[in-house]
Design a protein around this motif. Structure first.
Motif, PDB file in Angstrom:
ATOM      1  N   GLU A 167     -10.938   6.266  -2.904  1.00 24.38           N
ATOM      2  CA  GLU A 167     -12.082   5.700  -2.196  1.00 24.38           C
ATOM      3  C   GLU A 167     -11.875   4.215  -1.927  1.00 24.38           C
ATOM      4  O   GLU A 167     -12.266   3.700  -0.880  1.00 24.38           O
ATOM      5  N   GLY A 168     -11.246   3.529  -2.866  1.00 24.09           N
ATOM      6  CA  GLY A 168     -10.954   2.111  -2.648  1.00 24.09           C
ATOM      7  C   GLY A 168      -9.914   1.906  -1.558  1.00 24.09           C
ATOM      8  O   GLY A 168     -10.042   1.007  -0.711  1.00 24.09           O
ATOM      9  N   LEU A 169      -8.878   2.748  -1.567  1.00 21.38           N
ATOM     10  CA  LEU A 169      -7.804   2.609  -0.577  1.00 21.38           C
ATOM     11  C   LEU A 169      -8.305   2.861   0.837  1.00 21.38           C
ATOM     12  O   LEU A 169      -7.944   2.151   1.775  1.00 21.38           O
ATOM     13  N   ILE A 170      -9.133   3.866   1.010  1.00 22.87           N
ATOM     14  CA  ILE A 170      -9.560   4.232   2.351  1.00 22.87           C
ATOM     15  C   ILE A 170     -10.490   3.171   2.950  1.00 22.87           C
ATOM     16  O   ILE A 170     -10.674   3.104   4.166  1.00 22.87           O
ATOM     17  N   GLN A 171     -11.060   2.334   2.094  1.00 21.97           N
ATOM     18  CA  GLN A 171     -11.898   1.229   2.573  1.00 21.97           C
ATOM     19  C   GLN A 171     -11.085  -0.030   2.856  1.00 21.97           C
ATOM     20  O   GLN A 171     -11.607  -0.985   3.437  1.00 21.97           O
ATOM     21  N   ASN A 172      -9.819  -0.019   2.455  1.00 24.53           N
ATOM     22  CA  ASN A 172      -8.962  -1.194   2.667  1.00 24.53           C
ATOM     23  C   ASN A 172      -8.723  -1.393   4.173  1.00 24.53           C
ATOM     24  O   ASN A 172      -8.414  -0.446   4.884  1.00 24.53           O
ATOM     25  N   PRO A 173      -8.875  -2.627   4.674  1.00 21.23           N
ATOM     26  CA  PRO A 173      -8.684  -2.861   6.114  1.00 21.23           C
ATOM     27  C   PRO A 173      -7.274  -2.556   6.611  1.00 21.23           C
ATOM     28  O   PRO A 173      -7.072  -2.373   7.806  1.00 21.23           O
ATOM     29  N   ARG A 174      -6.290  -2.484   5.695  1.00 23.20           N
ATOM     30  CA  ARG A 174      -4.918  -2.170   6.097  1.00 23.20           C
ATOM     31  C   ARG A 174      -4.571  -0.704   5.869  1.00 23.20           C
ATOM     32  O   ARG A 174      -3.424  -0.311   6.082  1.00 23.20           O
ATOM     33  N   PHE A 175      -5.570   0.084   5.433  1.00 30.62           N
ATOM     34  CA  PHE A 175      -5.271   1.483   5.124  1.00 30.62           C
ATOM     35  C   PHE A 175      -4.684   2.210   6.327  1.00 30.62           C
ATOM     36  O   PHE A 175      -3.693   2.933   6.198  1.00 30.62           O
ATOM     37  N   ARG A 176      -5.295   2.051   7.499  1.00 24.00           N
ATOM     38  CA  ARG A 176      -4.848   2.825   8.654  1.00 24.00           C
ATOM     39  C   ARG A 176      -3.398   2.503   9.003  1.00 24.00           C
ATOM     40  O   ARG A 176      -2.599   3.409   9.293  1.00 24.00           O
ATOM     41  N   ALA A 177      -3.030   1.224   8.982  1.00 26.17           N
ATOM     42  CA  ALA A 177      -1.646   0.849   9.293  1.00 26.17           C
ATOM     43  C   ALA A 177      -0.695   1.384   8.232  1.00 26.17           C
ATOM     44  O   ALA A 177       0.406   1.862   8.544  1.00 26.17           O
ATOM     45  N   ALA A 178      -1.122   1.316   6.953  1.00 28.40           N
ATOM     46  CA  ALA A 178      -0.270   1.819   5.874  1.00 28.40           C
ATOM     47  C   ALA A 178      -0.113   3.340   5.972  1.00 28.40           C
ATOM     48  O   ALA A 178       0.979   3.881   5.749  1.00 28.40           O
ATOM     49  N   TRP A 181      -1.589  15.170   2.996  1.00 30.62           N
ATOM     50  CA  TRP A 181      -2.669  15.103   2.012  1.00 30.62           C
ATOM     51  C   TRP A 181      -3.690  14.060   2.427  1.00 30.62           C
ATOM     52  O   TRP A 181      -4.904  14.311   2.408  1.00 30.62           O
ATOM     53  N   TRP A 182      -3.222  12.875   2.842  1.00 32.62           N
ATOM     54  CA  TRP A 182      -4.139  11.807   3.248  1.00 32.62           C
ATOM     55  C   TRP A 182      -4.834  12.143   4.567  1.00 32.62           C
ATOM     56  O   TRP A 182      -5.973  11.727   4.800  1.00 32.62           O
ATOM     57  N   THR A 183      -4.177  12.889   5.425  1.00 33.66           N
ATOM     58  CA  THR A 183      -4.822  13.334   6.662  1.00 33.66           C
ATOM     59  C   THR A 183      -6.016  14.218   6.337  1.00 33.66           C
ATOM     60  O   THR A 183      -7.119  14.048   6.883  1.00 33.66           O
ATOM     61  N   GLN A 184      -5.822  15.194   5.414  1.00 37.85           N
ATOM     62  CA  GLN A 184      -6.908  16.085   5.018  1.00 37.85           C
ATOM     63  C   GLN A 184      -8.006  15.324   4.281  1.00 37.85           C
ATOM     64  O   GLN A 184      -9.199  15.619   4.452  1.00 37.85           O
ATOM     65  N   TYR A 185      -7.608  14.339   3.489  1.00 33.20           N
ATOM     66  CA  TYR A 185      -8.585  13.556   2.717  1.00 33.20           C
ATOM     67  C   TYR A 185      -9.540  12.822   3.661  1.00 33.20           C
ATOM     68  O   TYR A 185     -10.755  12.784   3.427  1.00 33.20           O
ATOM     69  N   GLN A 186      -9.010  12.254   4.713  1.00 34.83           N
ATOM     70  CA  GLN A 186      -9.855  11.509   5.655  1.00 34.83           C
ATOM     71  C   GLN A 186     -10.838  12.425   6.377  1.00 34.83           C
ATOM     72  O   GLN A 186     -11.927  12.005   6.767  1.00 34.83           O
ATOM     73  N   GLU A 187     -10.456  13.681   6.575  1.00 38.70           N
ATOM     74  CA  GLU A 187     -11.302  14.623   7.310  1.00 38.70           C
ATOM     75  C   GLU A 187     -12.317  15.317   6.396  1.00 38.70           C
ATOM     76  O   GLU A 187     -13.249  15.967   6.890  1.00 38.70           O
ATOM     77  N   LEU A 214       0.804  -1.215   0.000  1.00 38.39           N
ATOM     78  CA  LEU A 214       0.000   0.000   0.000  1.00 38.39           C
ATOM     79  C   LEU A 214       0.842   1.273   0.000  1.00 38.39           C
ATOM     80  O   LEU A 214       0.336   2.344  -0.342  1.00 38.39           O
ATOM     81  N   GLN A 215       2.111   1.200   0.376  1.00 42.33           N
ATOM     82  CA  GLN A 215       2.945   2.396   0.392  1.00 42.33           C
ATOM     83  C   GLN A 215       3.032   3.030  -0.990  1.00 42.33           C
ATOM     84  O   GLN A 215       2.942   4.249  -1.138  1.00 42.33           O
ATOM     85  N   GLY A 216       3.200   2.218  -2.008  1.00 42.78           N
ATOM     86  CA  GLY A 216       3.253   2.745  -3.373  1.00 42.78           C
ATOM     87  C   GLY A 216       1.893   3.201  -3.857  1.00 42.78           C
ATOM     88  O   GLY A 216       1.769   4.214  -4.555  1.00 42.78           O
ATOM     89  N   ARG A 217       0.844   2.488  -3.488  1.00 45.52           N
ATOM     90  CA  ARG A 217      -0.502   2.811  -3.965  1.00 45.52           C
ATOM     91  C   ARG A 217      -1.011   4.119  -3.356  1.00 45.52           C
ATOM     92  O   ARG A 217      -1.840   4.795  -3.956  1.00 45.52           O
TER      93      ARG A 217
END
Length: 452
Positions: free
Chosen positions: A380-391, A411-417, A367-370
């Motif tokens: 939207e697909g990545l944020i639903q991945n069960p390993r997203f939070r750890a990645a 960027w991903w912090t803002q995306y989640q919010e 997931l680091q590359g993705r």
């Protein structure tokens, strides 16, 4: 073993030749928190003493209680054999282990571990079926039963060889363990080299206790560790993995890693990750931050997964192998898979990685590359991945350590919010939104169209 020899050994261990009597610290002269002892523990102690056997609390619970911590796991030592223990608690007792046979007495989900007094291994000559050693001196079986004082002598560290007598609240000390606790000193009982050869894992225990208790490893106890560290290569990989969990999930992982490096133990647990082999920029900093964060999460009562720690510890070696595979002409995706498998295979030769941790670790890496390939649909697909939070946590860790450029994590912090419309705008601003469909022309139709 002759009694006079046992007396001599006791005298040498205590540092006072000829002093063989036990030191009894009465209730009121020590600060062991008796209120922390649960009802189930008392049930086992009372059950054994009522049946005519000796029974004491022993080991880490006594040590921790005496230094002001609240003990949680209570182990019991008794004169009863495993079969006799089972006879007393027949309904809720199970005998386990071959190398070290003991009893588990169960009360619902709670398990009280009960071990029979062991004797010194010299006594094993009387019954060779109960004790055996390898050519290197490692104990393969340790079921030679003895008396209370013999049991004290054969324990590993003096701080772990204190016995609490529940009938009167006294603490019994055969090896000056109480004094060592007062001086915050970790000292092996007996000859250090011999004790490490009997069980090389004692070197890891020394580091773990020193980190957990903030004790100093006594010089004579510390001296042979670097020279004998290679003995860890004789320990099964599965057992070493269990020791790794104890080292890093005890709440003192940040203090453990430097000690493992100092005593040359890190390269036998994680040979690809120790500083002398893992010189990738930011890698040691990543490990340090990850272990600090792990300690903080445990202190706050939050869950910690070994898969994340393993992903961090092996990230540097993975980068090396991935880069090497691409330099050999492989495309990035298959090169990554090849690198992952190679790193896992190498690591498994030292500490095994169970599938329940190995598979999530792989996903965190992939997931680091993705996370860098952002589009509306992908995000939207990545944020639903069960390993997203750890990645995501690992991405933030990489940025904090300077291993990768900063910005993507924010960027991903803002995306989640953000809400859904804001998320779409964030992706489209990167050129990741939906692109207009290009009109496709049929070449044959174009060629057959008459000129105007």
């Amino acid at each position: 073993m002759p009694k006079r020899l046992i007396k001599k050994i006791k005298g040498l261990i205590s540092g006072n030749a000829g002093k063989t009597s036990v030191r009894v610290i009465p209730r009121g002269q020590h600060h062991f928190p008796e209120e922390d002892i649960g009802r189930s523990v008392y049930s086992v102690l009372d059950g054994l003493t009522d049946a005519g056997y000796e029974a004491y609390l022993v080991g880490g619970s006594i040590r921790d209680g005496l230094i002001g911590m609240h003990p949680k796991d209570f182990d019991i030592a008794t004169s009863a054999t495993p079969e006799q223990i089972k006879a007393v608690f027949s309904r809720n007792c199970r005998l386990i282990g071959r190398r070290f046979r003991l009893a588990h007495v169960r009360f619902g989900r709670e398990i009280i571990e009960v071990a029979t007094f062991r004797a010194s291994h010299g006594k094993a000559e009387e019954n060779a079926n109960h004790s055996s050693q390898s050519e290197e001196g490692m104990l393969l079986r340790d079921n030679v039963f003895g008396t209370l004082d013999e049991d004290a002598i054969r324990r590993d560290f003096t701080a772990n060889a204190l016995y609490y007598r529940h009938t009167d609240g006294a603490v019994l000390d055969f090896v000056n363990g109480y004094e060592d606790i007062q001086h915050q000193t970790l000292r092996l009982i007996g000859d250090p080299e011999q004790r490490y050869r009997e069980d090389p894992v004692r070197m890891l225990r020394a580091v773990r206790f020193a980190a957990k208790l903030d004790f100093t490893i006594e010089p004579r106890t510390a001296a042979p560790i670097i020279q004998l560290s290679e003995l860890l290569g004789l320990i099964p990989a599965a057992r070493l993995f269990e020791e790794v969990l104890k080292l890093f999930l005890s709440g003192h992982a940040q203090a453990v890693w430097p000690l493992l490096v100092q005593y040359d133990l890190a390269r036998w647990l994680f040979p690809l990750s120790s500083p002398d082999s893992n010189d990738e920029p930011g890698m040691q900093r990543m490990i340090e931050i990850a272990l600090r964060n792990t300690d903080n999460r445990l202190a706050e009562g939050k869950p910690v997964t070994p898969a994340f720690l393993l992903a961090v510890l092996l990230w540097g070696p993975l980068q090396k192998e991935w880069r090497k595979a691409q330099e050999d002409g492989m495309h990035a995706a298959p090169a990554l898979q090849k690198a992952i498998q190679k790193v896992i295979n190498k690591q498994a030769q030292h500490t095994s990685i169970p599938k329940r941790f190995g598979l999530p670790m792989r996903e965190i890496w992939e997931l680091q590359g993705r996370l860098a390939m952002r589009s509306v649909k992908r995000c939207e697909g990545l944020i639903q991945n069960p390993r997203f939070r750890a990645a995501y946590d690992m991405l933030l860790l990489r940025e904090e350590a300077g291993e990768t450029e900063a910005g993507l994590g924010e960027w991903w912090t803002q995306y989640q919010e953000a809400d859904q419309s804001e998320r779409t705008k964030m992706c489209q601003s990167l050129g990741g939104g939906k692109k207009p469909r290009r009109r496709r022309y049929n070449k044959s139709r174009r060629n057959n169209t008459p000129n105007a």
